[in-house]
Design a protein around this motif. Structure first.
Motif, short mmCIF file in Angstrom:
data_model
loop_
_atom_site.label_atom_id
_atom_site.label_comp_id
_atom_site.label_asym_id
_atom_site.label_seq_id
_atom_site.Cartn_x
_atom_site.Cartn_y
_atom_site.Cartn_z
N PHE A 164 -0.65 -6.91 -1.67
CA PHE A 164 0.37 -6.00 -2.19
C PHE A 164 -0.26 -4.84 -2.94
N LEU A 165 -1.30 -5.12 -3.73
CA LEU A 165 -1.95 -4.06 -4.48
C LEU A 165 -2.57 -3.03 -3.54
N ALA A 166 -3.19 -3.49 -2.45
CA ALA A 166 -3.81 -2.57 -1.51
C ALA A 166 -2.78 -1.64 -0.88
N ARG A 167 -1.61 -2.17 -0.55
CA ARG A 167 -0.56 -1.34 0.04
C ARG A 167 -0.03 -0.32 -0.96
N ILE A 168 0.09 -0.73 -2.22
CA ILE A 168 0.54 0.19 -3.26
C ILE A 168 -0.47 1.33 -3.44
N LEU A 169 -1.76 0.98 -3.47
CA LEU A 169 -2.79 2.00 -3.63
C LEU A 169 -2.79 2.98 -2.47
N LYS A 170 -2.75 2.47 -1.27
CA LYS A 170 -2.83 3.35 -0.09
C LYS A 170 -1.64 4.30 -0.02
N ARG A 171 -0.46 3.84 -0.39
CA ARG A 171 0.74 4.66 -0.25
C ARG A 171 0.95 5.61 -1.44
N GLU B 45 -9.96 -2.16 4.16
CA GLU B 45 -11.09 -1.78 3.31
C GLU B 45 -10.66 -1.73 1.84
N ILE B 46 -9.46 -1.21 1.60
CA ILE B 46 -8.97 -1.15 0.21
C ILE B 46 -8.86 -2.55 -0.35
N GLU B 47 -8.27 -3.45 0.44
CA GLU B 47 -8.05 -4.82 -0.02
C GLU B 47 -9.36 -5.57 -0.25
N GLU B 48 -10.31 -5.42 0.68
CA GLU B 48 -11.50 -6.25 0.66
C GLU B 48 -12.68 -5.60 -0.07
N GLN B 49 -12.73 -4.25 -0.11
CA GLN B 49 -13.91 -3.58 -0.66
C GLN B 49 -13.63 -2.75 -1.91
N TYR B 50 -12.48 -2.05 -1.96
CA TYR B 50 -12.28 -1.06 -3.01
C TYR B 50 -11.58 -1.60 -4.24
N ILE B 51 -10.83 -2.70 -4.11
CA ILE B 51 -10.34 -3.41 -5.29
C ILE B 51 -11.48 -4.30 -5.74
N GLU C 294 7.99 2.13 4.07
CA GLU C 294 7.54 0.77 4.35
C GLU C 294 7.08 0.02 3.10
N VAL C 295 6.30 0.67 2.26
CA VAL C 295 5.76 -0.02 1.07
C VAL C 295 6.86 -0.24 0.04
N LEU C 296 7.71 0.77 -0.19
CA LEU C 296 8.81 0.60 -1.12
C LEU C 296 9.76 -0.50 -0.61
N GLY C 297 9.97 -0.53 0.71
CA GLY C 297 10.80 -1.59 1.29
C GLY C 297 10.20 -2.96 1.10
N MET C 298 8.87 -3.06 1.23
CA MET C 298 8.19 -4.34 1.02
C MET C 298 8.38 -4.81 -0.43
N LEU C 299 8.26 -3.87 -1.38
CA LEU C 299 8.44 -4.23 -2.78
C LEU C 299 9.89 -4.64 -3.06
N GLN C 300 10.83 -3.96 -2.42
CA GLN C 300 12.24 -4.32 -2.58
C GLN C 300 12.47 -5.76 -2.13
N VAL C 301 11.91 -6.12 -0.99
CA VAL C 301 12.07 -7.47 -0.47
C VAL C 301 11.40 -8.48 -1.41
N LEU C 302 10.20 -8.18 -1.85
CA LEU C 302 9.46 -9.10 -2.71
C LEU C 302 10.19 -9.36 -4.02
N CYS C 303 10.81 -8.31 -4.59
CA CYS C 303 11.46 -8.43 -5.90
C CYS C 303 12.94 -8.78 -5.81
N SER C 304 13.48 -8.86 -4.61
CA SER C 304 14.92 -9.04 -4.44
C SER C 304 15.41 -10.37 -5.01
N GLY C 305 16.59 -10.30 -5.62
CA GLY C 305 17.22 -11.51 -6.13
C GLY C 305 18.30 -12.04 -5.22
N LYS C 306 18.55 -11.38 -4.09
CA LYS C 306 19.64 -11.82 -3.23
C LYS C 306 19.18 -12.31 -1.85
N ILE C 307 17.92 -12.06 -1.50
CA ILE C 307 17.42 -12.49 -0.20
C ILE C 307 16.96 -13.94 -0.28
#
Length: 328
Positions: free
Chosen positions: A31-38, A50-56, A214-227
């Motif tokens: 999740f952090l890698a997607r936030i950084l890239k976007r 690369e962001i996920e495995e090398q740059y974090i 896409e990334v904002l949608g992923m965060l919405q799903v992750l944080c959702s209280g109704k799904i």
């Protein structure tokens, strides 16, 4: 056994555990890698892997823990608290280091702070708090200040705020706040890396509509209280997330804590309606208790749809109650 423990959990304990579980999920490198890239332009051109495995930086992700004493959680020189003389302690939800290749191939480091905020109306401009957090993370890089202090060693800071449950007019937006140079007299070229050290990113969404990003949608799903748990895991897979045991466990626990909070809010709302002598006839008392229960749930960041379901009323009515909170 788990259901019994959740059923007797206090509201405050349930909120703490729910928030802690969400932070642990958000701190996952995927999740952090997607936030950084976007949302952090320095990483935009690099592959996600690369962001996920090398740059974090390995082992640098630090998550605040419920009930952990001060000065007991430090990873590679990073603490999840900043304490300055004469100032209060700032606790960060998530803090880590990342680095990206500069023009000469030398990696340029930065500090990233990620905060989860479910109250869109904390009583002050959220931007001010975000800038303060970024400033404290910047100042914490210098242990002593004297004539020999090397300010050139300061590294850029990003404070990224994930704001849930915002009103419709703010929903599904992302804003960057940072330094810019404006020449007042004449013109001079300066490298922004020498002064653009404080950056704030605020991401805003709610549960009421589909998000195209896409990334904002992923965060919405992750944080959702109704799904539901199953739907949430499936949606995350559709966003390309590798759902491992840790992510599945976190999603499951969040769902359990949310259900416990809903049950507790319902019980508290009914009790308050009776204790204040507001029950003058069964129908009227039930309506008032339902209203108070719903307001409590909305304050706790539970979605309008979920509140409507447990209050056995329409989404439109609950939305009008939510507007009451926004006015107060």
């Amino acid at each position: 056994m788990c259901e019994i423990r959740l059923a007797v959990m206090s509201t405050e304990e349930g909120k703490e555990k729910y928030d802690a579980t969400l932070k642990e999920l958000l701190a996952n490198r995927q999740f952090l890698a997607r936030i950084l890239k976007r949302f952090v332009w320095e990483f935009a051109e690099y592959p996600l892997e690369e962001i996920e495995e090398q740059y974090i930086e390995p082992g640098s992700v630090l998550v605040s823990k419920v009930g952990v004493a001060r000065n007991q959680m430090r990873v590679e020189g990073i603490s999840n608290e900043d304490t300055s003389m004469g100032e209060g302690t700032v606790w960060y939800d998530i803090v880590f280091r990342a680095a990206y290749p500069g023009e000469d191939g030398v990696r340029i480091g930065m500090y990233i702070n990620v905060e989860a905020q479910n109250d869109p109306y904390p009583g002050y401009p959220l931007e001010m708090r975000a800038v303060y957090y970024a400033a404290r993370r910047l100042s914490a890089q210098l242990k002593t200040i004297n004539r020999n202090t090397n300010y050139g060693c300061l590294q850029k800071v990003y404070s990224i705020w994930i704001c849930m449950n915002v009103p419709a007019y703010q929903a599904h937006t992302a804003s960057l706040y940072h330094f810019r140079k404006r020449d007042i007299l004449g013109h001079i070229k300066r490298d922004p890396n020498g002064y653009d050290l404080l950056n704030v990113v605020i991401l805003r969404f709610n549960d009421n509509a589909e998000i195209q990003d896409e990334v904002l949608g992923m965060l919405q799903v992750l944080c959702s209280g109704k799904i539901t748990r199953e739907a949430k895991l499936e949606r995350l897979k559709q966003y390309g997330v590798r759902v491992d045991d840790k992510i599945e466990k976190g999603v499951t626990e969040m769902g359990g804590f949310a259900e416990a909070l809903v049950r507790e809010a319902m019980a508290e709302g009914e009790a308050r309606g009776e204790a204040r002598g507001e029950v003058r006839g069964e129908a009227r008392g039930e309506a008032k208790a339902k209203h108070k229960m719903s307001l409590n749930m909305l304050r706790d960041g539970i979605s309008v749809e979920t509140v409507a379901h447990y209050a056995d009323t329409s989404v439109e009515i609950v939305r009008s109650w939510s507007q009451e909170l926004q006015k107060n």
